[in-house]
Design an enzyme around this catalytic site. Structure first.
Site, PDB file in Angstrom:
ATOM      1  N   GLN A   1      33.918  46.733  39.967  1.00  0.00           N
ATOM      2  CA  GLN A   1      35.211  46.535  40.264  1.00  0.00           C
ATOM      3  C   GLN A   1      35.765  47.810  41.137  1.00  0.00           C
ATOM      4  O   GLN A   1      36.710  47.412  41.906  1.00  0.00           O
ATOM      5  CB  GLN A   1      36.093  46.379  38.787  1.00  0.00           C
ATOM      6  N   GLU A   2      35.302  48.931  41.070  1.00  0.00           N
ATOM      7  CA  GLU A   2      35.898  49.946  41.791  1.00  0.00           C
ATOM      8  C   GLU A   2      35.409  49.953  43.196  1.00  0.00           C
ATOM      9  O   GLU A   2      36.224  50.409  44.037  1.00  0.00           O
ATOM     10  CB  GLU A   2      35.450  51.252  40.912  1.00  0.00           C
ATOM     11  N   SER A   3      34.043  49.824  43.138  1.00  0.00           N
ATOM     12  CA  SER A   3      33.484  50.059  44.363  1.00  0.00           C
ATOM     13  C   SER A   3      32.331  49.202  44.927  1.00  0.00           C
ATOM     14  O   SER A   3      31.893  49.621  45.872  1.00  0.00           O
ATOM     15  CB  SER A   3      32.754  51.477  44.702  1.00  0.00           C
TER      16      SER A   3
ATOM     17  N   TYR B   1      42.687  43.742  37.246  1.00  0.00           N
ATOM     18  CA  TYR B   1      41.344  44.770  37.202  1.00  0.00           C
ATOM     19  C   TYR B   1      40.572  44.351  35.902  1.00  0.00           C
ATOM     20  O   TYR B   1      39.384  44.353  35.816  1.00  0.00           O
ATOM     21  CB  TYR B   1      42.126  46.056  37.132  1.00  0.00           C
TER      22      TYR B   1
END
Ligand code: GLU
Length: 475
Positions: A305-307, A432
């Site tokens: 989800q972040e990168s 998120y």
């Protein structure tokens, strides 16, 4: 002689009670065990990293706990076997995502409904999409053998759709049906809506063509010819109470709720990345997860989800690396090189653990993890504000299902002006968390699907006592 004697001793209680069968609720209480037959599928009952779980397992487990007895849940290997188990009186009831049908109702007592599901016709995007029944007459259809859906198709055939034909697959998990449609071995499958929602993440190319008829009630079935009256009354009281106080809704959210948030495109990209990129980092992620005592699918899902698992990722605001740490956060958790994937993962894991530790003690799992993730995304102050808004509006600030809908209010001046930390991108934080839950679910399913091909497991060796007696050859 000894045998004859022991037979007499066994029969004595029956003889004394005038041969009447024992009331099943009394029998459960006396034996200390609730015997439930189920089926091994993601919406009902499965083993997740050694622990039994699933919607039916959790629900039946609550009932067993109320009675103060141990739950022994046994998976059957076909839908027909579930009913054979009931016929033989080898289970107190069946909890297996079973629809209420006229035929079953005539043979087996059943509980009040605890769920409504739509049977759906599923096809593969890119191939012909039927829109109604008359479009499917010449198509190859698969259903689970002995399922309510095979009965519905039979009724339709009798009722005028004479050329309708289908194949019955002798399995208990509709994932097998989706697999057939995905590989092109069948054009359509009929399965329940919740099963499709949960499994769709593994098959992003599959879509719903149309609903087959109206929604069906899910019920628990009891054995025939048994003195079930008090068990049935207890079950109905239990299910109706859980429906009325919102527990059932929360359980549905917990087991099925995260599936709807990520788009089909999102799932597709995730699946591609999972095959192409994850293998390079999986070992490292598992290692860090072990060091920080986090489940690896959760850590992997956050990193995705972040990168998108890109150690070089960079945002315009200066957050960088696989876990997208800001400069102050990196400093706080001792990360020197944010672009080093090992450092970034360790920094992120440490930060998440820190946040989780600081949450109030009376927020329990799994809500605790969801709230920590939200705080990881927008900061603890904003999460506290959303919890305050939840409380003010009569919700429960300890539950993610109550806090999540209040997060977007942090973008509305009517609300954010009344809280300490003001405006925040709350919608983003809610998405998120839901995305991470969704990705984590896919990763867990991959694990479970992989383990399906393993040889039979002696479950008694590693399962907790509640589940001893389980015959899990299907896993
Ligand atoms: N609900 C179905 C039944 O009662 C089983 C699940 C399915 O076929 O999708 O037979």
């Amino acid at each position: 002689m000894i045998r004859a004697l022991s037979l007499l001793v066994c029969c004595l209680p029956v003889l004394l009670s005038g041969c009447a069968k024992q009331d099943s609720l009394e029998h459960i209480k006396a034996s200390g065990k609730l015997q439930v037959v189920s089926r091994n599928s993601p919406t009902t009952f499965f083993i997740d990293r050694g622990d039994p779980t699933g919607f039916e397992f959790t629900l039946a487990g609550l009932f067993a706990a109320e009675l103060g007895v141990e739950l022994v849940m046994t998976p059957a290997f076909s839908l027909a076997d579930i009913f054979v188990t009931l016929d033989r009186g080898e289970a107190d009831f069946a909890a297996a995502g079973l629809s209420l049908t006229g035929e079953r109702e005539a043979l087996y007592p059943h509980s009040s409904p605890y769920y409504q599901l739509r049977p759906q016709v599923v096809y593969r995007a890119g191939s012909y999409r039927p829109r109604q029944l008359k479009d499917v007459e010449d198509m190859s259809i698969v259903v689970l053998a002995g399922s309510s859906h095979s009965r519905s198709l039979e009724a339709l055939k009798q009722g005028g759709f004479a050329t309708l034909s289908w194949r019955e697959v002798d399995e208990v998990d509709s994932m097998e049906l989706l697999e057939l449609v995905n590989t092109g071995d069948a054009e359509l499958a009929v399965i329940d809506s919740n099963e499709f929602e949960v499994q769709q993440s593994l098959y992003p190319r599959l879509k719903v063509a149309f609903d087959l008829g109206s929604s069906q009630d899910m019920v628990w079935y009891l054995p025939p010819e048994t003195d079930n009256a008090s068990l049935l009354a207890a079950l109905n009281e239990f299910l109706n109470r859980l429906a009325a106080d919102g527990t059932l809704e929360k359980m549905k959210e917990e087991h099925f709720g995260h599936s709807q948030t990520v788009s089909r495109i999102g799932s597709h990209t995730f699946n591609r990345n999972m095959r192409k990129t994850l293998p390079q980092y999986q070992q490292l992620i598992e290692q860090v997860a072990l060091e920080y005592q986090i489940e690896w699918p959760l850590l992997a899902a956050i990193a995705y989800q972040e990168s998108y698992w890109d150690p070089q990722a960079e945002s315009p605001t200066g957050v960088r690396g696989m876990m997208m740490l800001t400069v102050p956060t990196a400093k706080e958790v001792g990360v020197i090189d944010r672009l080093d994937p090992g450092q970034s993962l360790r920094g992120g894991a440490r930060y998440l653990k820190q946040i989780k530790r600081r949450l109030p003690d009376d927020i329990y799992e799994p809500d605790r993890t969801y709230m920590a993730l939200a705080a990881y995304n927008i900061g603890r102050g904003h999460l506290e504000d959303a919890r305050l808004l939840t409380d003010r509006q009569g919700g429960d600030p300890h539950l993610w299902s109550d806090v999540m809908p209040r997060l977007p209010q942090l973008q509305n001046s009517k609300y954010y002006q009344t809280v300490r930390h003001g405006y925040a991108r709350g919608q983003e934080a809610a998405t998120y968390v839901q995305n991470i839950r969704h990705y984590r679910g896919i990763l867990e399913w991959q694990d479970i699907a992989r383990s399906k091909s393993l040889p039979p497991i002696e479950t008694v060796d590693y399962l907790p006592s509640v589940i001893v007696g389980l015959k899990l050859q299907a896993l």
